[in-house]
Design an enzyme around this catalytic site. Sequence first.
Site, PDB file in Angstrom:
ATOM      1  CG  HIS A 113      -1.675  -1.260   1.428  1.00 33.68           C
ATOM      2  ND1 HIS A 113      -2.903  -1.537   0.869  1.00 33.68           N
ATOM      3  CD2 HIS A 113      -1.321  -2.366   2.127  1.00 33.68           C
ATOM      4  CE1 HIS A 113      -3.289  -2.758   1.240  1.00 33.68           C
ATOM      5  NE2 HIS A 113      -2.337  -3.278   1.992  1.00 33.68           N
ATOM      6  CB  SER A 134      13.704  22.579 -15.068  1.00 31.29           C
ATOM      7  OG  SER A 134      12.943  23.764 -15.163  1.00 31.29           O
ATOM      8  CE  LYS A 161      11.967  20.110 -11.355  1.00 29.41           C
ATOM      9  NZ  LYS A 161      10.761  19.707 -10.717  1.00 29.41           N
ATOM     10  CD  GLU A 219       8.967  12.777 -15.272  1.00 34.74           C
ATOM     11  OE1 GLU A 219       7.988  13.518 -15.156  1.00 34.74           O
ATOM     12  OE2 GLU A 219      10.127  13.204 -15.363  1.00 34.74           O
TER      13      GLU A 219
END
Length: 472
Positions: free
Chosen positions: A157, A278, A284, A291
């Site tokens: 979970h 970024s 970043k 992704e």
Amino acid sequence: MTRKLWGGRFSEKTNRSVEAFTSSIDFDKNLYFYDIQGSVAHCKMLARAGIITEEEASTLVAGLSRVRRNIERGSYRFDDSLEDIHMHVETWLLQDVGKVAHKLHTARSRNDQVALDIRMYLRHETLHIIELLILLRQALLELAQKHIDVVFPGYTHLQRAQPVLFSHHLMAYFEMFTRDTNRFWDGFNRTNVMPLGSAALAGTTYPIDRHYTAELLNFPEVSSNSIDSVSDRDFVIEFLSAASICMVHFSRISEEMVLWSSSEFRFIELSDAFTTGSSIMPQKKNPDVAELVRGKTGRVFGNLVAMLTVMKSLPLAYNRDMQEDKEPLFDAVKTVTACADIYAGMLPNIKINKEVMEKATMEGFLNATDLADYLVTKGVAFREAHAVVGKAVQYALGLKKELHELSLLELKSFSSLISEDIFSFLTVEKMVDRRKSYGGTSKKMVVDAIETGKARLEKEMQKHNDLISIEV
Ligand code: ARG
């Protein structure tokens, strides 16, 4: 405009929009290599069966290899009015060798020809994907071996559950990608069947030798029903389902990469070479590769659904609907190939934050089950032990402490059976190592799994190389 090879019974020209609409050349030009290889084998078979002369066959074979070279050099222009790759090759052959080219299409149809081309294309691409999955699994094994002593929290979970070896978690992915590889092998066997000579649907009146064609093209099997041969795309659907399940696995590992590399987890650091920055936030370092792999899952599922839908309720035998098989297939091949390739490169370069992982196993009552197990060793029934530990957890939560931070006296207040040895019983290492059940996370089990995995990969690589060497 080139005269159509099927133009005999037509008195009007095809409507321009219809030409563009029905043409598949934009994508089936991908198949040129296999189309020509198939035609070469077909010519040789026709000559051996006495259907064309040896001389005609050698003219055609020589012409076909010139056509192939010209395609590779980019000397030809593709043209919608020629519909598909089969018509293009035949037209170019006609320009190259003259009228004898008209004999090439004896005893076959585009229906069996396209089935052959896709099967040849797909068996080649499947083997390539299998190779990449072997490399990817090798990378997982090496990573698991290198970090064999790293303990990290196993989750259920997405809540910390019990400490496990990080390698054990990695080996879970090894299992998934092993099943994927097997599914691709399975599909490969059903793809590796030769349909040519089924002609339009009924077979042919010519005395062809389909087994000889199969031998020339290294197919171990010849399809046994001409109607099925031209209407079957199960092998495409099977590939797409194997690809979809494989993408599920890629999406899951990607999700973990994204989570683990976040500041919230800090379990791993992805290498600069596999991340991007970024354009606005200078600090970043984004896990874009993971992704994107996660995002690409959708298109492969879409391809599977598209193909199932194309084939659903189609009457036998060939229907033009089936031309819609190629784009989903090509797209899925490209996507899975790229994902496997990029992961095989990314995994070895992951930096593991051992301390952070280990620290995470110390917070969140990951030893609660073990405290219950401890009581069971002292004769308490597991359900009762579970209740006792539940109370202890509640008490510790109130003090903002972990179970192992309670004093012996405090612990004893929940059960008099708890004694001093509890503290060594609850160390992370002991907790991991006690899970010796087959398939569990104890070091011995995981080391064995890695060894078994290595032996397995060696065998698979051998099988793969044997097939490559016979030029499948
Ligand atoms: N371009 C067609 C396809 O991809 C080839 C077979 C066409 N056969 C036909 N009879 N029109 O399916």
